[in-house]
Design an enzyme around this catalytic site. Structure first.
Site, PDB file in Angstrom:
ATOM      1  N   ASN A   7       0.875  -1.172   0.000  1.00 13.70           N
ATOM      2  CA  ASN A   7       0.000   0.000   0.000  1.00 13.70           C
ATOM      3  C   ASN A   7       0.911   1.221   0.000  1.00 13.70           C
ATOM      4  O   ASN A   7       1.445   1.613   1.030  1.00 13.70           O
ATOM      5  CB  ASN A   7      -0.906  -0.013   1.236  1.00 13.70           C
ATOM      6  CG  ASN A   7      -1.851   1.180   1.279  1.00 13.70           C
ATOM      7  OD1 ASN A   7      -1.774   2.086   0.451  1.00 13.70           O
ATOM      8  ND2 ASN A   7      -2.736   1.182   2.253  1.00 13.70           N
ATOM      9  N   ARG A  92      -2.610  -2.028  -3.495  1.00 13.61           N
ATOM     10  CA  ARG A  92      -3.807  -1.213  -3.304  1.00 13.61           C
ATOM     11  C   ARG A  92      -3.699   0.010  -4.216  1.00 13.61           C
ATOM     12  O   ARG A  92      -2.720   0.752  -4.166  1.00 13.61           O
ATOM     13  CB  ARG A  92      -3.920  -0.750  -1.854  1.00 13.61           C
ATOM     14  CG  ARG A  92      -5.105   0.202  -1.630  1.00 13.61           C
ATOM     15  CD  ARG A  92      -5.131   0.743  -0.228  1.00 13.61           C
ATOM     16  NE  ARG A  92      -6.266   1.634  -0.031  1.00 13.61           N
ATOM     17  CZ  ARG A  92      -6.165   2.897   0.401  1.00 13.61           C
ATOM     18  NH1 ARG A  92      -4.976   3.417   0.674  1.00 13.61           N
ATOM     19  NH2 ARG A  92      -7.242   3.640   0.566  1.00 13.61           N
ATOM     20  N   HIS A 181     -12.698   3.064   0.033  1.00  9.69           N
ATOM     21  CA  HIS A 181     -12.639   2.049   1.101  1.00  9.69           C
ATOM     22  C   HIS A 181     -13.407   0.799   0.685  1.00  9.69           C
ATOM     23  O   HIS A 181     -13.839   0.014   1.536  1.00  9.69           O
ATOM     24  CB  HIS A 181     -13.220   2.574   2.425  1.00  9.69           C
ATOM     25  CG  HIS A 181     -12.489   3.725   3.020  1.00  9.69           C
ATOM     26  ND1 HIS A 181     -13.121   4.733   3.716  1.00  9.69           N
ATOM     27  CD2 HIS A 181     -11.171   4.050   3.024  1.00  9.69           C
ATOM     28  CE1 HIS A 181     -12.242   5.620   4.126  1.00  9.69           C
ATOM     29  NE2 HIS A 181     -11.037   5.221   3.721  1.00  9.69           N
ATOM     30  N   ARG A 242     -10.400  15.936   6.684  1.00  4.98           N
ATOM     31  CA  ARG A 242     -11.266  16.278   5.540  1.00  4.98           C
ATOM     32  C   ARG A 242     -12.630  16.743   6.030  1.00  4.98           C
ATOM     33  O   ARG A 242     -13.164  16.220   7.006  1.00  4.98           O
ATOM     34  CB  ARG A 242     -11.428  15.071   4.612  1.00  4.98           C
ATOM     35  CG  ARG A 242     -10.134  14.565   4.032  1.00  4.98           C
ATOM     36  CD  ARG A 242     -10.371  13.329   3.184  1.00  4.98           C
ATOM     37  NE  ARG A 242      -9.189  12.478   3.158  1.00  4.98           N
ATOM     38  CZ  ARG A 242      -9.207  11.179   2.920  1.00  4.98           C
ATOM     39  NH1 ARG A 242     -10.355  10.554   2.694  1.00  4.98           N
ATOM     40  NH2 ARG A 242      -8.095  10.481   2.919  1.00  4.98           N
ATOM     41  N   GLU A 385      -7.949  -5.193   5.130  1.00  8.21           N
ATOM     42  CA  GLU A 385      -7.825  -4.901   3.705  1.00  8.21           C
ATOM     43  C   GLU A 385      -6.660  -5.666   3.073  1.00  8.21           C
ATOM     44  O   GLU A 385      -6.737  -6.072   1.908  1.00  8.21           O
ATOM     45  CB  GLU A 385      -7.650  -3.399   3.497  1.00  8.21           C
ATOM     46  CG  GLU A 385      -8.884  -2.594   3.889  1.00  8.21           C
ATOM     47  CD  GLU A 385      -8.650  -1.100   3.861  1.00  8.21           C
ATOM     48  OE1 GLU A 385      -8.900  -0.480   2.803  1.00  8.21           O
ATOM     49  OE2 GLU A 385      -8.207  -0.552   4.891  1.00  8.21           O
TER      50      GLU A 385
END
Length: 398
Positions: A7, A92, A181, A242, A385
């Site tokens: 990742n 990813r 996600h 965010r 993940e």
């Protein structure tokens, strides 16, 4: 069988070497502060292998240098990635656009396409490409697979994925709700079905992925029908840095009245908003510490966070009509009993209740946090993940 999962972020690389069948992790680690000057003693690579930790202390010039150090640490810990036995490398990739919506074997053409999609994810896809190119150079004979964050949401219903703007502009610029996600939402929703002892095709559920980045999804019968993130990962819930949902008119207002250019607005909404913008911190543990001292700004940040989360839960309850499970996952979702309790407070008449004892129990496994007789089960399911990426990569190359 072994799969290396990578990742690659803008200044970091997270990785795991694992068995996609059993889920056993042989080694994992993180390269940090890539391209940054560091003081002596500031560890930039931490590598955990079979219960032992190895470290690299020193600056990492770029992603290629970071991966070379990682490979050296793998070799020191008895895992030679350049030899036989590495089944695949799974990467990813954040944004697949309309082009990629399933695990994809990486070729030169695929890398070019991922790079071209950087306009949709300028903070993520360029770093993903750098990590892919570095890994391909170091492991030229190992199949490498891209697994896309947006893939699970590719098939959203038209009403959920379409923005109400000029259709020709949207089509020309690839503007739609993509969602993110997705690897986590897909993995967790599958685990929920297992915990319930049901086939995923029979389960309607809401999944709340709450970390520094946060997103919610509505899943009907194993298929996503709505999600909170949109064209980019900025839309939706309040996050660490965010803003989540805002009135789009705020952007024009700032440009007209405060001389904000597009870069300043991007910096504001992506890096200096959310919990950090309201309280000055973006770590939930630090936020809780401030709340405990009576800090009003921190308390307001938490209240706004919960308000927006409840807004999406309510919307998805209506959208699904019948909900078989509500699940919390990711860093905040798995570790904050207070967030879980506050997010679902006052919903008893809808059959939704959180049991205080179960909710505060120190347990890392997938578990119920609702009473045994609750009409709507509430669960905490740790996301994984890396395992999902490893399994997708292994299935494709097999």
């Amino acid at each position: 069988m072994r799969v290396l999962v990578i990742n690659s972020g803008s200044s970091s690389i997270k990785y795991q070497l694992l068995d996609p069948v059993s889920g056993t992790v042989a080694a994992s680690g993180m390269v940090s502060r890539i391209g940054e000057p560091v003081e002596p003693g500031a560890v930039t690579v931490e590598h955990d292998s079979d219960g032992h930790t190895l470290e690299h202390d020193g600056a990492i010039a770029d992603h290629a240098a970071g991966l070379r150090v990682v490979f050296e640490l793998f070799a020191q810990s008895g895992h030679d990635l350049t030899g036989e036995g590495l089944h695949a490398v799974g990467h990813r990739v954040v944004h697949g656009g309309e082009v990629f919506y399933r695990p994809t074997l990486i070729t030169d053409a695929v890398v070019r396409s991922i790079d071209e999609l950087s306009a949709l994810a300028p903070l993520h896809n360029p770093a993903n490409v750098v990590g892919i190119e570095s890994a391909r150079r170091l492991l030229p004979d190992v199949p490498q697979v891209a697994v896309f964050d947006t893939a699970f949401f590719h098939g959203l219903p038209d009403a959920a994925k379409t923005y109400a703007i000029d259709a020709k502009v949207a089509a020309a610029q690839g503007i739609r709700r993509y969602g993110f996600h997705g690897t986590s939402h897909e993995y967790v929703s599958g685990r929920v079905a297992e915990v319930l002892g049901r086939d995923a095709s029979t389960v309607n559920q809401i999944v709340l992925h709450l970390g520094n980045g946060a997103s919610a999804s509505a899943i009907r019968g194993g298929r996503a029908v709505d999600t909170s993130m949109g064209l980019t990962p900025l839309e939706g819930l309040v996050m660490g840095t965010r803003s989540g949902d805002i009135d789009p008119g705020i952007i024009a207002h700032l440009m007209r009245t405060a001389d904000f250019d597009i870069d300043a607005i991007d910096q504001l909404l992506n890096r200096n908003s959310g919990i950090k913008g309201l309280s000055g911190v973006n770590d939930f543990r630090e936020l809780q510490r401030l709340i405990d001292t009576g800090d009003r700004a921190a308390s307001l940040a938490y209240e706004v966070y919960i308000h927006r989360l409840r807004h999406y839960i309510g919307a998805y309850l209506v959208e699904l009509g019948e909900v078989d499970a509500i699940t919390f996952t990711a860093g905040v979702g798995e570790n904050s009993p207070q967030v879980r309790a506050d997010a679902l407070a006052g919903l008893t008449r809808f059959g939704i209740t959180v049991d205080p004892t179960r909710n505060t129990a120190k347990d890392r496994a997938a578990r119920y946090i609702s009473p045994s007789d609750a009409e709507t089960p509430v669960l905490v399911v740790p996301t994984n993940e890396e395992l999902a990426i490893a399994r997708a990569a292994a299935a494709l190359v097999t």
